[in-house]
Enzyme design. Structure first.
Site, short mmCIF file in Angstrom:
data_model
loop_
_atom_site.label_atom_id
_atom_site.label_comp_id
_atom_site.label_asym_id
_atom_site.label_seq_id
_atom_site.Cartn_x
_atom_site.Cartn_y
_atom_site.Cartn_z
N SER A 1 15.17 -16.72 7.76
CA SER A 1 14.78 -16.77 9.17
C SER A 1 14.03 -18.05 9.48
O SER A 1 13.09 -18.42 8.76
CB SER A 1 13.89 -15.57 9.52
N ASN B 1 18.76 -14.03 2.92
CA ASN B 1 17.95 -12.92 3.42
C ASN B 1 17.36 -13.24 4.78
O ASN B 1 16.80 -14.32 4.98
CB ASN B 1 16.82 -12.62 2.44
N GLY C 1 8.78 -14.78 6.53
CA GLY C 1 8.06 -14.69 7.79
C GLY C 1 8.42 -15.78 8.77
O GLY C 1 9.51 -16.36 8.71
N GLY D 1 13.89 -15.98 2.78
CA GLY D 1 13.27 -16.76 3.85
C GLY D 1 14.27 -17.48 4.71
O GLY D 1 14.04 -18.61 5.14
N ASP E 1 15.06 -4.22 -1.36
CA ASP E 1 14.54 -5.59 -1.32
C ASP E 1 13.12 -5.65 -1.88
O ASP E 1 12.27 -4.81 -1.54
CB ASP E 1 14.57 -6.09 0.13
N HIS E 2 12.84 -6.62 -2.72
CA HIS E 2 11.48 -6.94 -3.20
C HIS E 2 10.73 -5.75 -3.79
O HIS E 2 9.60 -5.46 -3.39
CB HIS E 2 10.66 -7.56 -2.08
#
Length: 284
Positions: free
Chosen positions: A210, A229, A180, A208, A81-82
């Site tokens: 969450s 994600n 976040g 994002g 990831d990233h």
């Protein structure tokens, strides 16, 4: 069974559901994620960030995941990831990751294209799929600083050109989410997503996930998102589990299964909620 995001996400796009993608470390996270996905018959993508791969992280995480996937009857992808650096991507491929994400979202369009194309050429030569990002999702998973950095919504007019020039397998788009923990409720730009989905020949990814309201995520899935994600919500669940574990212990030397069970239970509950949100249950 271990597979790539190509197989998983193409089926999701055709079936109008999304696959939950969880950043994870250690057996205490990986086992409840996989057990819950097996129970709910959901495909899953296990992801790792550079922060957790330092030292011997690559060896530990890849060994755990690759060592257990044959014992599950669900599609499982192991995803980097990233990643910002080419060498990190090469290392992930060497350790058996089945997909990687190159994040050139903060670069000018031409540079993002050139770098992504280089990653795709390397990854595809090893049978590894590639996710890239066009537009930029704000925030930082590691320090919780939602809104850090500038959010740039994906320009739908760049999508076709980017996909054709890079030959990428999946595209992360920016439509109003952030990494976040949110300090205010996000408002996803669904009209922008609809325009992007009409032009994209590859599955679309939402970073994002969450804290984003479930109704908005489901709306995004209906309109083209195939991978969501998730990380912060798992960390929140883990903390709740840790607190419960400490409060419930009556001995100074608890057995590991007793100590970690509340944590695993909390992760399991969070994973079940995300599978329901993604509408991926019973899709195996």
């Amino acid at each position: 069974m271990l597979t790539t995001i190509n197989e998983i996400l193409r089926k999701a796009r055709a079936g109008h559901y999304a696959v939950p993608a969880f950043d994870c470390t250690e057996d205490v996270m990986i086992r409840p994620i996989l057990d819950t996905c097996q129970e709910m018959k959901s495909p899953v993508i296990l992801m790792a960030l550079e922060h957790d791969l330092k030292g011997k992280g690559f060896a530990y995480i890849s060994s755990i995941v690759r060592g257990v996937t044959d014992h599950y009857d669900i599609p499982i992808a192991l995803h980097l990831d990233h990643a910002l650096e080419f060498d990190l991507i090469k290392e992930a491929i060497d350790y058996g990751f089945t997909s990687v994400m190159y994040d050139g979202s903060m670069l000018p369009f031409a540079e993002n294209v050139a770098n992504t194309k280089r990653v795709v050429e390397l990854a595809h030569s090893h049978g590894v799929a590639v996710e890239a990002e066009l537009g930029h999702v704000a925030g930082n998973e590691l320090d919780g600083s939602v809104g850090a950095g500038k959010e740039m919504l994906t320009d739908e007019n760049e999508v076709q050109d980017f996909v054709q020039k890079t030959n990428v397998d999946a595209l992360a788009v920016s439509i109003g989410t952030a990494h976040g923990v949110y300090v205010s409720t996000p408002n996803l730009n669904i009209p922008r997503l609809k325009a992007i989905n009409k032009l994209s020949t590859v599955p679309l990814v939402l970073h994002g996930g969450s804290g984003t309201p479930e109704d908005q995520v489901k709306d995004a899935i209906i309109n083209g998102i195939t991978k969501v994600n998730i990380y912060a919500d798992l960390r929140i669940a883990m903390l709740a589990g840790v607190k419960k574990a400490i409060e419930s212990q009556k001995r100074v030397d608890p057995l590991p299964n007793e100590l970690f069970q509340p944590v695993k239970d909390a992760i399991r509950k969070a994973v079940m909620e995300k599978i329901d949100m993604c509408m991926s249950n019973n899709k195996v």
